[in-house]
Design an enzyme around this catalytic site. Structure first.
Site, PDB file in Angstrom:
ATOM      1  N   ASN A 247       0.876  -1.207   0.119  1.00 21.63           N
ATOM      2  CA  ASN A 247       0.001   0.073   0.069  1.00 21.63           C
ATOM      3  C   ASN A 247       0.951   1.350  -0.061  1.00 21.63           C
ATOM      4  O   ASN A 247       1.502   1.499   1.028  1.00 21.63           O
ATOM      5  CB  ASN A 247      -0.686  -0.083   1.291  1.00 21.63           C
TER       6      ASN A 247
ATOM      7  N   HIS B 101       0.944   6.199   1.655  1.00 27.29           N
ATOM      8  CA  HIS B 101       1.599   7.250   2.547  1.00 27.29           C
ATOM      9  C   HIS B 101       2.665   8.105   1.578  1.00 27.29           C
ATOM     10  O   HIS B 101       2.858   9.125   1.914  1.00 27.29           O
ATOM     11  CB  HIS B 101       2.516   6.526   3.532  1.00 27.29           C
TER      12      HIS B 101
ATOM     13  N   HIS C 166      -5.789   3.618  -1.664  1.00 34.11           N
ATOM     14  CA  HIS C 166      -6.920   3.949  -1.327  1.00 34.11           C
ATOM     15  C   HIS C 166      -7.519   5.286  -1.814  1.00 34.11           C
ATOM     16  O   HIS C 166      -6.668   6.175  -1.466  1.00 34.11           O
ATOM     17  CB  HIS C 166      -7.046   3.952   0.161  1.00 34.11           C
TER      18      HIS C 166
ATOM     19  N   ARG D  98      -9.597   7.984  -1.318  1.00 31.79           N
ATOM     20  CA  ARG D  98     -10.673   8.432  -0.524  1.00 31.79           C
ATOM     21  C   ARG D  98     -11.686   9.439  -0.954  1.00 31.79           C
ATOM     22  O   ARG D  98     -10.998  10.201  -1.883  1.00 31.79           O
ATOM     23  CB  ARG D  98      -9.844   8.826   0.979  1.00 31.79           C
TER      24      ARG D  98
ATOM     25  N   ARG E  59      -7.361  13.017   0.181  1.00 31.45           N
ATOM     26  CA  ARG E  59      -6.322  13.395   1.161  1.00 31.45           C
ATOM     27  C   ARG E  59      -5.114  12.949   0.961  1.00 31.45           C
ATOM     28  O   ARG E  59      -4.140  13.566   1.181  1.00 31.45           O
ATOM     29  CB  ARG E  59      -6.658  13.093   2.645  1.00 31.45           C
TER      30      ARG E  59
ATOM     31  N   GLU F  56      -8.607   0.304  -3.289  1.00 29.99           N
ATOM     32  CA  GLU F  56      -9.217   0.358  -2.166  1.00 29.99           C
ATOM     33  C   GLU F  56     -10.369   1.498  -2.154  1.00 29.99           C
ATOM     34  O   GLU F  56      -9.863   2.522  -2.342  1.00 29.99           O
ATOM     35  CB  GLU F  56      -8.705   0.747  -0.993  1.00 29.99           C
TER      36      GLU F  56
ATOM     37  N   THR G 186      -8.288   3.806   8.025  1.00 31.31           N
ATOM     38  CA  THR G 186      -9.464   2.754   8.241  1.00 31.31           C
ATOM     39  C   THR G 186      -9.831   2.139   9.685  1.00 31.31           C
ATOM     40  O   THR G 186      -8.555   1.556   9.841  1.00 31.31           O
ATOM     41  CB  THR G 186      -9.400   1.811   7.132  1.00 31.31           C
TER      42      THR G 186
ATOM     43  N   GLU H  80     -11.139  -9.419   2.860  1.00 32.61           N
ATOM     44  CA  GLU H  80      -9.757  -8.986   3.352  1.00 32.61           C
ATOM     45  C   GLU H  80     -10.222  -8.877   4.902  1.00 32.61           C
ATOM     46  O   GLU H  80     -10.836  -7.956   5.441  1.00 32.61           O
ATOM     47  CB  GLU H  80      -9.304  -7.651   2.854  1.00 32.61           C
TER      48      GLU H  80
ATOM     49  N   HIS I 169      -3.815  -4.352   7.496  1.00 35.20           N
ATOM     50  CA  HIS I 169      -3.859  -3.501   8.678  1.00 35.20           C
ATOM     51  C   HIS I 169      -3.136  -3.501   9.847  1.00 35.20           C
ATOM     52  O   HIS I 169      -3.098  -4.731  10.492  1.00 35.20           O
ATOM     53  CB  HIS I 169      -5.338  -3.043   8.975  1.00 35.20           C
TER      54      HIS I 169
END
Ligand code: PXP
Length: 240
Positions: free
Chosen positions: A7, A10, A43, A45, A49, A70, A101, A151, A191
């Site tokens: 992922n 970041h 992801h 969103r 963001r 995602e 999340t 998941e 996660h």
């Protein structure tokens, strides 16, 4: 064989801190793949963001492994997924005020709508994965939506305060994986997984893919910092 989805949200978070062009998640995806990532996860969103629409569009063209998008199960996101056709979609709950999340989706809440979202995406040959807790009722509901994957949320396992609690959470993940497989679902997890807690989850029989972000990007920042400073000193001397 167990695979790793990296992922890279970041990377985009750092870029958005200055609303500039670096670091580019597209470049990060290339490097992650060179490092052995089996898939790239982002992801998108609602509040944009970190990852932007432009990132997903470019990643769709550049990712050589597979792209896992995602997203929240909203009308806007379904349209984007239908247009971009990621290799699979992971549907997650989303609250504007959350830092990340925070829990699995509650599939019992709005079941007919969730069933329809799966039908639309999988009707366009985009497999769907539900991000849910290792909870019997949620796993059963995920199976009933017709989704191909779940998941399992590993956050409670990762956050367990002591070994006993961690063992209990691991047992729930193992049982959840078995239940899902018996229902014909394929199983991913993610996660909060780190270099220190990943191995027991990686050993769960039947687990297909682990989606990991924070720990990998955190390590990348640290192991890359020394070189980055050295190269800035060179740049200051006109040597880069
Ligand atoms: N899986 C899902 C569904 C997520 O929402 C996230 C966080 O974006 C992850 C995996 C990765 O979690 P982490 O960044 O803690 O490794």
């Amino acid at each position: 064989m167990l695979t790793l989805g990296v992922n890279i949200d970041h990377i985009a978070t750092v870029r958005q801190a200055r609303r500039t062009v670096e670091p580019d998640p597209v470049a990060a995806a290339v490097l992650a793949e060179l490092g052995g990532a089996d898939g790239i996860t982002v992801h998108l969103r609602e509040d944009r963001r970190h990852i932007q629409d432009r990132d997903v569009r470019l990643l769709r063209q550049t990712v050589r492994t597979h792209l896992n998008l995602e997203m929240a199960p909203t009308a806007e996101m379904v349209e984007i997924a239908l247009e971009l056709k990621p290799d699979y979609v992971t549907l997650v709950p989303e609250r504007r005020e959350e830092v990340t999340t925070e829990g699995g989706l509650n599939l019992l809440g709005d079941f007919p709508r969730y069933e329809e979202v799966v039908a639309r995406l999988q009707g366009a040959e985009i497999p769907v994965s539900w991000f849910i807790d290792a909870d019997e009722a949620q796993i059963e509901a995920a199976g009933k939506t017709g989704a191909k994957f779940i998941e399992l949320h590993t956050g409670k396992y990762a956050d367990a305060s002591d070994e006993e609690a961690r063992k209990q959470e691991l047992a729930l993940l193992i049982a959840g994986c078995q239940q899902a497989q018996a229902l014909g679902l394929r199983v991913n997890a993610g996660h909060g997984l780190t270099y220190w807690n990943v191995y027991p989850v990686a050993c769960i029989e039947g687990m297909e893919e682990l989606n990991i972000g924070h720990s990998i990007i955190s390590r990348a920042v640290l192991v890359g910092l020394e070189r980055a400073v050295r190269e800035m000193k060179l740049a200051m001397r006109g040597e880069v």
